[in-house]
Design an enzyme around this catalytic site. Structure first.
Site, short mmCIF file in Angstrom:
data_model
loop_
_atom_site.label_atom_id
_atom_site.label_comp_id
_atom_site.label_asym_id
_atom_site.label_seq_id
_atom_site.Cartn_x
_atom_site.Cartn_y
_atom_site.Cartn_z
N ALA A 29 0.84 -1.20 0.00
CA ALA A 29 0.00 0.00 0.00
C ALA A 29 0.87 1.24 0.00
O ALA A 29 2.06 1.20 0.31
CB ALA A 29 -0.90 0.01 1.23
N ASN A 30 0.26 2.37 -0.36
CA ASN A 30 0.88 3.67 -0.17
C ASN A 30 0.39 4.26 1.15
O ASN A 30 -0.68 3.91 1.63
CB ASN A 30 0.47 4.63 -1.29
CG ASN A 30 1.19 4.35 -2.59
OD1 ASN A 30 2.01 3.44 -2.69
ND2 ASN A 30 0.89 5.15 -3.59
N ARG A 31 1.13 5.19 1.65
CA ARG A 31 0.75 5.89 2.87
C ARG A 31 -0.34 6.91 2.53
O ARG A 31 -0.12 7.80 1.71
CB ARG A 31 1.99 6.61 3.37
CG ARG A 31 1.96 7.08 4.76
CD ARG A 31 3.27 7.80 5.06
NE ARG A 31 4.37 6.89 5.37
CZ ARG A 31 4.54 6.31 6.55
NH1 ARG A 31 3.69 6.52 7.53
NH2 ARG A 31 5.57 5.52 6.77
N SER A 32 -1.52 6.75 3.09
CA SER A 32 -2.60 7.71 2.83
C SER A 32 -3.68 7.55 3.90
O SER A 32 -4.14 6.45 4.17
CB SER A 32 -3.23 7.46 1.45
OG SER A 32 -4.40 8.22 1.29
N VAL A 96 -3.14 5.63 -5.16
CA VAL A 96 -3.24 4.28 -5.73
C VAL A 96 -1.85 3.64 -5.78
O VAL A 96 -0.89 4.28 -6.18
CB VAL A 96 -3.83 4.37 -7.16
CG1 VAL A 96 -3.96 2.98 -7.78
CG2 VAL A 96 -5.17 5.10 -7.16
#
Ligand code: C5P
Length: 225
Positions: A29-32, A96
């Protein structure tokens, strides 16, 4: 009316990260946090729009008046976004994941005391670019750019490369935890075909309101009624 300048418009927003499964318990995942995207959905609804919010995995309440669809992966997000068109405007705020594991392991991968497994990655769909190239392209298509250097220059290049109308750039430099990521304030630069507007650092809901107001004005220009 003046205080509901997005009345009659459908606004599509993506927010949050995507989770790309590796096996049943692991993901990429990305950091968000999803905060900025949720704030934009809330602001658009407050200004009168019908809002569809396509949300990756986050723990945030649904803003009042917003239709929310939860997704996990980029491919799911892409499908739901396509089904949610047409829209007058789309704001792609989701972080994304660019890549996913090429081979999903249906059973949990074991340590087994030997060498760690190698992950083979494959590219995810670029949802913003797909929407930009699609038959149902919204009249106002807005992307986000999280950058750590040459923030505005990179955003200008991204605007052209992705065929977006606006790119909203934010500087996310700084150590994890001490930056814009997950925080409640954001300083953005709105890069349009006409120029760049720098907004001061302010709470994410105020950033969202400023963006939604500018969207209403832009839609009234390209699609008057
Ligand atoms: O190229 P980059 O990922 O920096 O572009 C960011 C913008 O593109 C954001 O608006 C993001 O929501 C969108 N994006 C997307 N699908 C991807 C990657 C990025 O919609 N696979």
């Amino acid at each position: 009316p003046r205080h509901r300048p997005l009345y009659g418009r459908h606004v599509l927003v993506t927010a949050g990260p995507t989770h790309e499964p590796i096996d049943p318990v692991r993901y990429i995942a990305n950091r968000s946090s999803g905060k900025q995207g949720f704030a934009i959905a809330a602001a658009a609804a407050a200004l009168g729009a019908r809002v569809t919010l396509v949300a990756g995995p986050v723990s945030l309440p649904t803003p009042p008046g917003v239709d929310r669809v939860d997704v996990e992966s980029a491919r799911e997000m892409s499908e739901v976004v396509k089904k949610s068109l047409p829209a007058d405007a789309a704001v792609m705020v989701a972080a994304v994941a660019d890549w996913r594991s090429k081979h999903y392991a249906p059973e949990k991968m074991k340590k087994r005391g030997s060498a760690p497994p190698a992950l083979l990655l494959t590219e995810n769909p670029d949802i913003l670019a797909q929407v930009a190239a699609g038959k149902q392209r919204p009249k106002l298509l807005v992307g986000f750019a999280a950058e750590t250097e040459d923030v505005v220059e990179n955003a200008k290049a991204k605007r052209k490369r992705k065929a977006a109308d606006w790119i909203i750039a934010n500087d996310v430099s700084g150590p994890p935890g001490a930056s814009v990521m997950g925080g409640d304030a954001n300083a953005v630069h709105i890069v349009t075909g006409e120029g760049v507007e720098d907004l001061p650092k302010m709470p994410k809901d105020q950033v969202a309101l400023a963006i939604a107001e500018r969207m209403a004005a832009a839609l009234d220009k390209v699609d008057p009624r």
